[in-house]
Design a protein around this motif. Structure first.
Motif, mmCIF file in Angstrom:
data_model
loop_
_atom_site.group_PDB
_atom_site.id
_atom_site.type_symbol
_atom_site.label_atom_id
_atom_site.label_comp_id
_atom_site.label_asym_id
_atom_site.label_seq_id
_atom_site.Cartn_x
_atom_site.Cartn_y
_atom_site.Cartn_z
ATOM 1 N N ALA A 128 1.029 10.559 -12.439
ATOM 2 C CA ALA A 128 0.334 9.267 -13.224
ATOM 3 C C ALA A 128 1.309 8.439 -13.500
ATOM 4 C CB ALA A 128 -0.502 9.823 -14.263
ATOM 5 N N LEU A 129 2.522 9.083 -14.322
ATOM 6 C CA LEU A 129 3.692 7.984 -14.966
ATOM 7 C C LEU A 129 4.143 7.092 -13.750
ATOM 8 C CD1 LEU A 129 5.323 10.713 -17.181
ATOM 9 C CD2 LEU A 129 3.829 9.009 -17.800
ATOM 10 N N PRO A 130 4.385 7.507 -12.646
ATOM 11 C CA PRO A 130 5.145 6.310 -11.703
ATOM 12 C C PRO A 130 3.820 5.347 -11.423
ATOM 13 C CG PRO A 130 5.652 8.563 -11.030
ATOM 14 C CD PRO A 130 4.643 8.902 -12.219
ATOM 15 N N PHE A 131 2.608 5.678 -11.285
ATOM 16 C CA PHE A 131 1.541 4.766 -11.106
ATOM 17 C C PHE A 131 1.529 3.833 -12.344
ATOM 18 C CE2 PHE A 131 0.245 8.043 -8.130
ATOM 19 C CZ PHE A 131 -0.060 7.414 -6.893
ATOM 20 N N LEU A 132 1.545 4.425 -13.529
ATOM 21 C CA LEU A 132 1.665 3.425 -14.562
ATOM 22 C C LEU A 132 2.961 2.506 -14.564
ATOM 23 C CD1 LEU A 132 0.387 2.804 -17.337
ATOM 24 C CD2 LEU A 132 1.865 4.557 -18.376
ATOM 25 N N GLY A 133 4.064 2.950 -14.265
ATOM 26 C CA GLY A 133 5.079 2.059 -14.077
ATOM 27 C C GLY A 133 4.903 0.954 -12.913
ATOM 28 N N PHE A 134 4.416 1.332 -11.960
ATOM 29 C CA PHE A 134 4.286 0.324 -10.877
ATOM 30 C C PHE A 134 3.025 -0.616 -11.360
ATOM 31 C CE2 PHE A 134 6.113 2.965 -7.972
ATOM 32 C CZ PHE A 134 7.029 2.093 -6.927
ATOM 33 N N ILE B 218 9.572 -4.157 -10.141
ATOM 34 C CA ILE B 218 9.336 -3.321 -8.965
ATOM 35 C C ILE B 218 10.244 -1.974 -8.558
ATOM 36 C CG2 ILE B 218 8.590 -2.980 -6.657
ATOM 37 C CD1 ILE B 218 6.943 -5.681 -7.017
ATOM 38 N N ALA B 219 11.419 -2.906 -8.677
ATOM 39 C CA ALA B 219 12.510 -2.008 -8.323
ATOM 40 C C ALA B 219 12.992 -0.959 -9.643
ATOM 41 C CB ALA B 219 14.050 -2.781 -8.388
ATOM 42 N N ALA B 220 12.604 -1.395 -10.811
ATOM 43 C CA ALA B 220 12.655 -0.599 -12.087
ATOM 44 C C ALA B 220 11.523 0.447 -11.958
ATOM 45 C CB ALA B 220 12.687 -1.172 -13.207
ATOM 46 N N ALA B 221 10.476 0.066 -11.463
ATOM 47 C CA ALA B 221 9.588 1.171 -11.176
ATOM 48 C C ALA B 221 9.693 2.130 -10.276
ATOM 49 C CB ALA B 221 7.994 0.393 -10.808
ATOM 50 N N LEU C 80 0.804 -1.319 -0.147
ATOM 51 C CA LEU C 80 0.118 0.052 0.031
ATOM 52 C C LEU C 80 0.814 1.227 0.015
ATOM 53 C CD1 LEU C 80 -2.608 -1.175 2.645
ATOM 54 C CD2 LEU C 80 -2.774 -1.102 -0.002
ATOM 55 N N LEU C 81 2.016 1.212 0.580
ATOM 56 C CA LEU C 81 2.910 2.422 0.417
ATOM 57 C C LEU C 81 3.582 2.790 -0.704
ATOM 58 C CD1 LEU C 81 4.667 1.622 3.876
ATOM 59 C CD2 LEU C 81 3.306 3.309 3.555
ATOM 60 N N ALA C 82 3.655 1.703 -1.771
ATOM 61 C CA ALA C 82 4.411 1.907 -2.983
ATOM 62 C C ALA C 82 3.716 2.975 -3.805
ATOM 63 C CB ALA C 82 4.221 0.704 -3.902
ATOM 64 N N PRO C 83 2.417 3.116 -3.740
ATOM 65 C CA PRO C 83 1.736 4.284 -4.587
ATOM 66 C C PRO C 83 2.130 5.596 -3.935
ATOM 67 C CG PRO C 83 0.180 2.742 -4.330
ATOM 68 C CD PRO C 83 1.238 2.344 -3.438
ATOM 69 N N LEU C 84 2.280 5.596 -2.524
ATOM 70 C CA LEU C 84 2.825 6.864 -1.994
ATOM 71 C C LEU C 84 4.176 7.346 -2.425
ATOM 72 C CD1 LEU C 84 0.860 7.016 1.622
ATOM 73 C CD2 LEU C 84 0.258 8.380 -0.459
ATOM 74 N N LEU C 85 4.860 6.346 -2.340
ATOM 75 C CA LEU C 85 6.279 6.555 -2.594
ATOM 76 C C LEU C 85 6.529 6.933 -4.184
ATOM 77 C CD1 LEU C 85 8.020 3.630 -0.556
ATOM 78 C CD2 LEU C 85 7.984 5.927 0.044
ATOM 79 N N ALA C 86 5.640 6.452 -5.103
ATOM 80 C CA ALA C 86 5.659 6.665 -6.283
ATOM 81 C C ALA C 86 5.444 8.211 -6.673
ATOM 82 C CB ALA C 86 5.005 5.701 -7.201
ATOM 83 N N LEU C 87 4.757 8.708 -5.773
ATOM 84 C CA LEU C 87 4.169 10.345 -6.266
ATOM 85 C C LEU C 87 5.367 11.538 -6.080
ATOM 86 C CD1 LEU C 87 1.733 11.783 -6.907
ATOM 87 C CD2 LEU C 87 1.497 12.326 -4.464
ATOM 88 N N PRO C 88 5.632 11.763 -7.150
ATOM 89 C CA PRO C 88 6.806 12.806 -7.185
ATOM 90 C C PRO C 88 6.668 13.765 -6.026
ATOM 91 C CG PRO C 88 6.296 12.329 -9.267
ATOM 92 C CD PRO C 88 5.348 11.753 -8.385
ATOM 93 N N HIS C 89 7.830 14.366 -5.331
ATOM 94 C CA HIS C 89 7.564 15.406 -4.386
ATOM 95 C C HIS C 89 6.722 16.668 -4.969
ATOM 96 C CE1 HIS C 89 10.890 12.965 -2.712
ATOM 97 N NE2 HIS C 89 10.589 13.388 -1.852
ATOM 98 N N ALA C 90 7.192 17.075 -6.182
ATOM 99 C CA ALA C 90 6.662 18.248 -6.758
ATOM 100 C C ALA C 90 4.946 18.185 -6.806
ATOM 101 C CB ALA C 90 7.228 18.679 -8.019
ATOM 102 N N ALA C 91 4.707 17.145 -7.251
ATOM 103 C CA ALA C 91 3.341 16.851 -7.676
ATOM 104 C C ALA C 91 2.554 16.843 -6.184
ATOM 105 C CB ALA C 91 3.149 15.525 -8.271
#
Length: 562
Positions: free
Chosen positions: A535-541, A483-486, A95-106
């Motif tokens: 959205a791009l990191p979410f797509l990667g995950f 997952i590491a690549a994402a 569940l933490l992966a989507p939060l970590l994927a969100l860029p700081h600026a966004a």
């Protein structure tokens, strides 16, 4: 050939960082050979200390950075202590992966849209609760105390520290220690704090220092959420480096070196506090307090409540970006837009092409190169039977511990000298510096946990090392590797300063455009850029989870191997 991968990684990874620090240190003492400029050695420091807003900038830097790190650490520890026995806690890592994927600026832009006087929270509570028919004249975003920046840093860094603690729990006998402590009558939270935390803290010391360094030197989040007159020291240094007057580079270099010293002193202070708390903690641990009653559960419940609030604000920030990107008319104090439309996306589509394509190819190139280097290093480590030493781990964390603005200017000087400034190669390399550590940390544990009997059986059947790696190791580790690549791709998408310095202003990414537009553009336009950036990191995950399921849907035995 595999033996060359670790030294090649160090060469690509640490050599330019060290050169960048030297390239920043020289102009801080009056010598900038690449531009043929020289001043008296102490002149940059006199100009720095004479800057009228330096004291306020330092106060803002220290208060926001130290407070955000402390709160994030206490929240992460409190959540683990309070809920480690809950069933859902074991699934928390996913569940933490989507939060970590969100860029700081966004996250910063979405949070600004959320808490602004005309933001979504004020709209949801107005006028029935607040009585506000118009947005109040209150400095919430860019407040003088930097509270908005501190809150956003806590929202972003708490999931990271929590994930690091969850990973560290796999390296200590947590279950056995908890069973012994509970048998002695300790409450669940007290048992975790007294028996498990001392061992876990050794494993998360470097991630904690990385959080501290980032909180003290953040630029993109500070541009969006911190005050501008004066801003934190990191933003001031960026302004000086970007000034048309080339002599301001000396003052900027002095400020960058000063920021590096602040981070070093903060880490040293943190280490001293750890030693002091450890001495006091031994007495406290031996004091016999069981914490089995309601009073013992209160701190954990408080941490859970604050953690749930941070999680809720993060979700609302992303939802606010999505709503603003499709809002046709959204007048205050309406809680929701009157109509939703894709007209804004259609209007911005031509302008989005270049930043989107640049973000994609840079992220994919940096992530692909980092994945090859990490796989080579880990495979060589497995063949030698020797894991990364603590000294090597410090080197791996070096780009995360050093302020970006502290060495990227020097790295740019090196690139100018080498004739690579503003090239695609320099841009990919600058992103590689930050994707590689995260990718290594994400993939190292699954790689080391792989049962070596698979490779041994393949060798007994006559397979060579390369074939074992390609046909046994990689298929088993496909999901962890993706997952590491994402994670690496998400880190690349969020890079702001590396794109500015290494790209020399020639490359536009979604991050650079979103940050530059956040100051005063239409919220709909900013929402489009920031939402697409997130959205791009979410797509990667999503791809990292779906591809293994599709490719190996008929190979159920791999589930037991992972």
């Amino acid at each position: 050939m595999l033996r060359l991968v670790p030294p090649l990684t160090l060469l690509l990874f640490l050599g330019p960082v060290a050169a960048g620090l030297i390239g920043t240190l020289l102009p801080a003492f009056g010598y900038l050979p690449v531009l043929g400029l020289r001043v008296e050695p102490l002149e940059p420091w006199r100009a720095l200390f004479a800057y009228p807003g330096l004291g306020a900038a330092l106060r803002l830097t220290l208060t926001s950075g130290l407070l955000a790190t402390l709160i994030s650490f206490l929240l992460a520890v409190g959540l683990c202590a309070a809920f480690h026995e809950a069933r859902w806690f074991a699934r928390l890592r996913g569940l933490l992966a989507p939060l970590l994927a969100l860029p700081h600026a966004a996250l910063a832009i979405g949070f600004a849209f959320l808490i602004a006087p005309s933001g979504w929270l004020a709209r949801l509570a107005s006028p029935w609760l607040t009585g506000w028919e118009r947005p109040p004249d209150i400095a919430i975003v860019a407040d003088p105390q930097g509270l908005a920046l501190t809150a956003a840093l806590v929202m972003k860094e708490t999931p990271f520290l929590l994930l690091m603690i969850l990973a560290a729990l796999n390296q200590v006998p947590a279950d056995r220690l908890l069973r012994v402590a509970r048998a002695l009558g300790y409450g669940a939270s007290m048992a975790w704090l007294k028996a498990v935390l001392p061992l876990v803290h050794r494993q998360i010391r470097l991630p904690l220092y990385a959080v501290l360094a980032y909180a003290l030197s953040t630029v993109d989040m500070a541009i969006v959420l911190a005050p501008g007159t004066p801003p934190p020291l990191s933003v001031l240094v960026l302004r000086w480096f970007s000034d048309p007057d080339l002599s301001m580079r000396f003052q900027g270099a002095a400020g960058a070196v000063g920021l590096c010293l602040i981070v070093i002193l903060a880490i040293a202070l943190c280490r001293l506090l750890e030693a002091g708390i450890a001495r006091v903690g031994r007495t406290w641990a031996a004091g016999g307090a069981r914490g089995a009653g309601p009073a013992g559960r209160a701190p954990g419940l408080l941490a859970g409540g604050v953690g749930a609030l941070a999680l809720g604000l993060s979700v609302l920030s992303v939802a606010g970006l999505a709503l603003w990107s499709v809002a046709a008319a959204w007048r205050y104090p309406e809680a929701l837009p009157q109509t939703l439309t894709l007209a804004g996306w259609m209007r911005q589509a031509p302008a989005l092409g270049v930043p989107l394509s640049t973000t994609l190819w840079v992220g994919l190139a940096a992530t692909g190169l980092a994945l090859l280097l990490v796989l080579g290093c880990l495979e060589q480590e497995q063949r030698q039977g020797r894991a990364l030493s603590p000294r090597g781990l410090w080197l791996l964390y070096l780009p995360l511990l050093a302020p970006q603005v502290g060495f990227l200017f020097g790295a740019q000087v090196l690139l100018v000298w080498a004739g690579l400034d503003g090239t695609a190669l320099a841009l990919v390399w600058s992103h590689l510096l930050f994707t590689l550590p995260y990718l290594f940390l994400a993939l190292a544990d699954p790689y080391r946990a792989l049962d070596e009997r698979y490779a041994r059986a393949a060798r007994c059947l006559g397979a060579g090392p390369l074939r074992v790696f390609a046909q046994v190791t990689l298929p088993i580790l496909l999901k962890p590797a993706l997952i590491a690549a994402a994670i690496g791709f998400a880190v690349s998408v969020g890079q702001y300063l590396p794109t500015l310095f290494a790209g020399a202003g020639r490359y536009m990414t979604l991050t650079t455009e979103a940050v530059s537009l956040a100051a005063g553009a239409d919220r709909r336009v900013v929402g489009i850029y920031a939402f697409l950036q997130g959205a791009l990191p979410f797509l990667g995950f999503s791809l990292a989870l779906l591809l293994p399921a599709l490719l190996y849907r008929r190979r159920a035995g791999l589930k037991g191997a992972l």
